[in-house]
Design an enzyme around this catalytic site. Structure first.
Site, PDB file in Angstrom:
ATOM      1  CG  ASP A 288      -3.945   4.315   3.306  1.00 18.27           C
ATOM      2  OD1 ASP A 288      -2.909   3.736   2.568  1.00 18.27           O
ATOM      3  OD2 ASP A 288      -4.527   3.812   4.257  1.00 18.27           O
TER       4      ASP A 288
ATOM      5  CG  ASP B 262      -0.167   0.434   2.408  1.00 20.70           C
ATOM      6  OD1 ASP B 262      -0.137   1.118   3.014  1.00 20.70           O
ATOM      7  OD2 ASP B 262       0.048  -0.784   3.066  1.00 20.70           O
TER       8      ASP B 262
END
Length: 444
Positions: free
Chosen positions: A326, A118
């Site tokens: 994110d 991520d």
């Protein structure tokens, strides 16, 4: 992240030979695996319903941010890179796994490993023998002795100093110490190793002399399928993935996340494959503040024609870098002062008070075919990102629920549900992030 699948990426690049599938220009794409919805994920349970998987993703999203970042009254943009009391680097998000996984191979001969990935973290590491304190994983732990390309990094090697606060020497070898918001950590040695991606074209992309953490003591993790962390963030000097790939990919990457209802694969693109063009592209600058995170400046959110300006007790009006984007978190978290106004406008637009789900804490509606949901637009500096109903509302067992909630004293985040069916490009040289509405199930 309470089922930790942690993943941070660190790579260094001295001489990189990228055997790419883009005529040698460093452009290539790889598959991203959603941990809950993809049949290619080891976490996928065919006996679960779609709603079961949605609940799991929401719970993980909440766990990923709970306690991860307690904000003070000072501005986020003026905060220094986090370091814990022991002097090691601490990421602001928990080490519970992000929503997406990736297959990588390391070593010679290549050993395939599944890692979490991520944009909220930077350093890459995998569990390594000898394990002083490793979490239990289903696959054998990587053994450097079985790789002819593994090379320990001396503590006086320049790359070791990129670790700054998290670097120390142990028997003349470069030692790293990375902490996460949930108090989990990885400690081990930095090494040069060959990293290989399986590109979507079927041709391998090989990166020799890649600096990666070889974790010997990894505490607080309980993720049997994840062999480590690969992050795509901005921190840790020249050790981040994009920094190490550098000119080979023109410092660009992008992703296209499919709607969770669709079974096709998500794509992660590097270099020339990452570029997006067209009249529908909007771009906004980013700044880098905390370890690993990309910060955008959110000016306002519109619910239909009602524009709600950004406001928070933690940031001043006009504060740059007030929200982090994110890819590893499902939900969008907004300041309480702003979120309460958005909630009120959504209730007005639907002509319903809705209810707060006891399971997720989200505002939900028992919708029928006559329920009309509002158009929601995020106004970033220079970029108005217009969401679809699928970006704004999540189908759960409770009903249709608003895909955002109050951040409280946690990080303000722009989550991945709001990014689905957008091609999202990160250009680190131009310091901007671009969005283009795209049917990601058809994106090549």
């Amino acid at each position: 992240m309470t089922t930790p699948s942690r993943l941070s990426l660190v790579f260094i690049l001295l001489s990189v030979l990228v055997h790419a599938d883009a005529n040698g220009n460093g452009g290539f794409s790889v598959h991203l695996i959603h941990r809950d919805f993809s049949p290619n994920s080891p976490y996928f349970n065919s006996l679960e319903t779609h709603h079961d998987r949605v609940q799991t993703a929401i719970r993980r999203s909440i766990s990923r941010t709970n306690g991860a970042f307690k904000r003070s009254s000072s501005s986020v943009a003026s905060s220094p890179t986090n370091a814990n009391q022991n002097g090691n680097i601490t990421t602001t998000l928990n080490a519970i796994g992000g929503d997406y996984l990736m297959n990588i191979s390391i070593g010679t001969p290549p050993r395939q490993l599944l890692v979490s990935t991520d944009t909220g973290s930077s350093i890459a590491w995998v569990q390594c023998k000898p394990c002083q304190d490793c979490y239990e994983q289903n696959e054998p732990v990587f053994d450097p002795r079985e790789s002819s390309s593994y090379k320990s990094i001396h503590c006086l090697t320049p790359v070791c100093f990129e670790l700054s606060e998290s670097m120390s020497c142990e028997n003349k070898l470069c030692k790293y110490d990375i902490g996460y918001g949930d108090k989990s950590s990885s400690i081990g040695h930095l090494a040069f190793e060959t990293l290989t991606f399986d590109s979507t074209s079927g041709r391998p992309v090989k990166i020799p002399q890649f600096a990666i953490g070889c974790g010997h003591s990894n505490e607080g993790f309980k993720d049997a399928y994840s062999n480590g962390m690969v992050g795509l963030g901005t921190g840790t000097g020249k050790l981040s993935l994009i920094s190490q790939l550098g000119a080979k990919i023109d410092s660009k990457f992008s992703y296209c996340l499919v709607d969770a209802d669709i079974g096709s694969s998500n794509k992660f693109n590097f270099g020339s494959h990452a570029e997006i063009t067209g009249k529908d592209v909007v771009s906004t600058p980013f700044i880098t503040v905390e370890e690993g995170l990309y910060y955008l400046t959110l000016k306002a959110v519109s619910v239909n024609d009602n524009r709600i300006p950004f406001k928070s007790k933690y940031e001043s009006d006009g504060q740059e870098g007030n929200i982090a984007i994110d890819s590893g978190t499902t939900l969008t978290l907004l300041p309480e002062e702003m979120y309460s106004d958005i909630e009120s406008e959504v209730k007005k637009a639907t002509n319903s008070d809705g209810f707060i789900s006891s399971e997720t804490g989200l505002l939900c509606f028992k919708a029928d075919k006559n329920t009309k949901f509002p158009n929601i637009t995020f106004h970033f500096t220079g970029a108005d990102v217009k969401l679809t109903d699928e970006n704004s509302f999540l189908s759960t067992p409770d009903g249709l629920c608003l895909n955002c909630r109050s951040a409280g004293d946690r990080h303000v985040l722009y989550g991945n549900l709001a990014q689905m069916d957008f091609l999202v490009e990160y250009d680190l040289k131009a310091k901007k992030i671009s969005f283009k509405p795209t049917d990601c199930s058809k994106h090549k």
